[in-house]
Design a protein around this motif. Structure first.
Motif, PDB file in Angstrom:
ATOM      1  N   MET A  40       0.810  -1.213   0.000  1.00 35.18           N
ATOM      2  CA  MET A  40       0.000   0.000   0.000  1.00 35.18           C
ATOM      3  C   MET A  40       0.848   1.271   0.000  1.00 35.18           C
ATOM      4  N   HIS A  41       2.170   1.152   0.237  1.00 35.41           N
ATOM      5  CA  HIS A  41       3.044   2.319   0.077  1.00 35.41           C
ATOM      6  C   HIS A  41       2.891   2.939  -1.307  1.00 35.41           C
ATOM      7  N   LEU A  42       2.610   2.104  -2.309  1.00 32.40           N
ATOM      8  CA  LEU A  42       2.619   2.560  -3.700  1.00 32.40           C
ATOM      9  C   LEU A  42       1.252   3.022  -4.194  1.00 32.40           C
ATOM     10  N   LEU A  43       0.225   2.934  -3.329  1.00 30.88           N
ATOM     11  CA  LEU A  43      -1.138   3.236  -3.758  1.00 30.88           C
ATOM     12  C   LEU A  43      -1.524   4.672  -3.380  1.00 30.88           C
ATOM     13  N   TYR A  46      -4.000   5.533  -0.552  1.00 29.20           N
ATOM     14  CA  TYR A  46      -3.556   5.343   0.830  1.00 29.20           C
ATOM     15  C   TYR A  46      -2.410   6.284   1.179  1.00 29.20           C
ATOM     16  N   GLY A  47      -2.281   7.339   0.407  1.00 28.05           N
ATOM     17  CA  GLY A  47      -1.341   8.397   0.753  1.00 28.05           C
ATOM     18  C   GLY A  47       0.019   8.331   0.085  1.00 28.05           C
ATOM     19  N   SER A  48       0.236   7.369  -0.829  1.00 26.30           N
ATOM     20  CA  SER A  48       1.547   7.235  -1.491  1.00 26.30           C
ATOM     21  C   SER A  48       2.687   7.350  -0.481  1.00 26.30           C
ATOM     22  N   THR A  49       2.636   6.505   0.535  1.00 24.71           N
ATOM     23  CA  THR A  49       3.563   6.639   1.666  1.00 24.71           C
ATOM     24  C   THR A  49       4.994   6.243   1.329  1.00 24.71           C
ATOM     25  N   TYR A  50       5.241   5.783   0.113  1.00 21.38           N
ATOM     26  CA  TYR A  50       6.630   5.563  -0.291  1.00 21.38           C
ATOM     27  C   TYR A  50       7.408   6.873  -0.217  1.00 21.38           C
ATOM     28  N   ASN A  51       6.706   8.011  -0.356  1.00 20.26           N
ATOM     29  CA  ASN A  51       7.373   9.311  -0.262  1.00 20.26           C
ATOM     30  C   ASN A  51       7.987   9.542   1.109  1.00 20.26           C
ATOM     31  N   TYR A 236      -7.143   6.630   7.651  1.00 17.51           N
ATOM     32  CA  TYR A 236      -7.735   5.583   6.817  1.00 17.51           C
ATOM     33  C   TYR A 236      -7.156   4.208   7.159  1.00 17.51           C
ATOM     34  N   PRO A 237      -7.909   3.165   6.864  1.00 20.97           N
ATOM     35  CA  PRO A 237      -7.446   1.799   7.142  1.00 20.97           C
ATOM     36  C   PRO A 237      -6.397   1.341   6.148  1.00 20.97           C
TER      37      PRO A 237
END
Length: 388
Positions: A40-43, A46-51, A236-237
């Motif tokens: 989900m880091h890449l979605l 879900y906030g693009s949390t890879y950043n 968010y979940p």
């Protein structure tokens, strides 16, 4: 096996990155360290949390953009394994580090096992109320190194037939960050335009084995939250089955001034908000782990975390079913449940982790089930009785 030189950390969610972050920072001081970023880091939804990972300034970050996301956990698992196989064959690591019970961690364990790469499992030996527990124990059976949070978890790993010398109690690694210097609450509130003087945090994830009940469950939770009269920061979940239903219900609140909605938050910012909150409510592991470190009252709802704690040592937690009236009753009693606990560690996990890896003791990829004494005695008694 020779000495460990090259390590790959696998992270698929904001939650496991929070657990791995202190280990990554300490490990890169003395090992060649890579980070495989997936899930989900890449979605974007879900906030693009890879950043967040990119902004932390590591070298050797790989974004697994070749993974195809379908929303079906088994197919996404297979796609992750295919991606990992190419990556592992290119990097040729000596050790793969995975955390917890997510399918991304399971993919890492499977790929490592079938490519003869050592596996280190962080926070194995824990129990939950869902399919996650089976995934967690499965990963433990594939791992050679077990880094657990406490003695209770060590005992469970031993029950799985693992060698005691490969089980290391290091605490929960996120506590290293929790006890470090965090952004001030005023800084965080300003950054996200949070105007509440007082607030609670709400995080409610889908329960994969109860996906059909997700809509009713989140409605019960949100109705109770509304009737409580409190302000809420809602995060968010995760992207498990049923998350779309939960997000849809949460987004109905986007124009309500008593709520601030976030797809995700950087870990340190989240910790600052948690540390200064009235309580945390939902079914996130943050209510079990992080909340007790700060002594923040927690209301655990439903089955997702049930069985993962005991009130005898975590007195900050109340449990409720997904019933509006039960949840409201717990909210009214939160002031009684401010209680600090160091049951999950003291904030030195990263140093303990690296010391084990630097010890130079050889560990084989070959695994053997270790019977407990009681099992060995029972087997011998049976042989004596039947064969002689």
């Amino acid at each position: 096996m020779g000495k460990i030189k090259t390590i790959v950390f696998i992270t698929g969610t904001r939650a496991d990155y929070g657990k791995l972050k202190s280990l990554i920072k300490e490990t890169q001081k003395c090992f060649k360290t890579h980070i495989y970023v997936c899930g989900m880091h890449l979605l974007p939804q879900y906030g693009s949390t890879y950043n967040d990972i990119m902004n932390d300034g590591y070298g050797n970050i790989h974004l697994a953009n070749d993974i195809v996301f379908t929303g079906k956990m088994d197919i996404d698992l297979a796609s992750t394994i295919i991606s990992l196989n190419s990556y592992i064959n290119a990097i040729k690591p000596d050790l793969i580090v995975v955390h917890g019970d997510r399918t991304e961690a399971l993919a890492g364990a499977i790929s490592g096992m079938l490519n003869n790469v050592l596996i280190a499992h962080i926070e194995g030996g824990e129990v939950t109320g869902t399919v996650d527990e089976a995934i967690r124990h499965s990963i433990s059976k594939m791992a050679q190194y077990h880094f657990v949070a406490n003695y209770e978890s060590k005992l469970r790993i031993l029950q799985l037939g693992e060698r005691e010398e490969n089980i290391h109690i290091i605490g929960s690694p996120d506590i290293d960050i929790m006890l470090s210097e965090l952004p001030s609450i005023n800084e965080v509130k300003y950054r996200y335009n949070i105007e509440f003087d007082e607030y609670a945090i709400l995080i409610y994830h889908p329960v994969t084995t109860e996906a059909l009940a997700s809509e009713n469950s989140i409605r019960q939770v949100l109705t109770a939250a509304e009737k409580s009269g409190n302000n809420y920061i809602i995060i968010y979940p995760n992207n498990d089955l049923g998350s779309d239903v939960i997000i849809r219900e949460i987004e109905k609140l986007k124009f309500n001034k008593k709520y601030k909605l976030f797809p995700s938050l950087p870990f340190e910012d989240f910790l600052s908000l948690l540390k200064n909150s009235l309580f945390i409510i939902g079914n996130s592991s943050a209510g079990i782990r992080e909340a007790c470190v700060y002594g923040i009252p927690a209301i655990d709802i439903g089955t997702r975390q049930y069985g993962r704690y005991q009130n005898s040592y975590l007195r900050n937690i109340q449990h409720s079913r997904e019933k509006e009236n039960e949840i409201l009753s717990c909210i009214k009693q939160t002031a009684r449940h401010k209680c600090v606990s160091n049951y999950f560690g003291d904030g030195n996990s990263a140093k303990l982790f690296v010391n084990v890896l630097k010890s130079g003791r050889a560990t084989s990829v070959q695994k053997k089930f270790i019977d407990m004494n009681e099992t060995q005695e029972a087997i011998q008694n049976y042989i004596n009785e039947v064969c002689f």
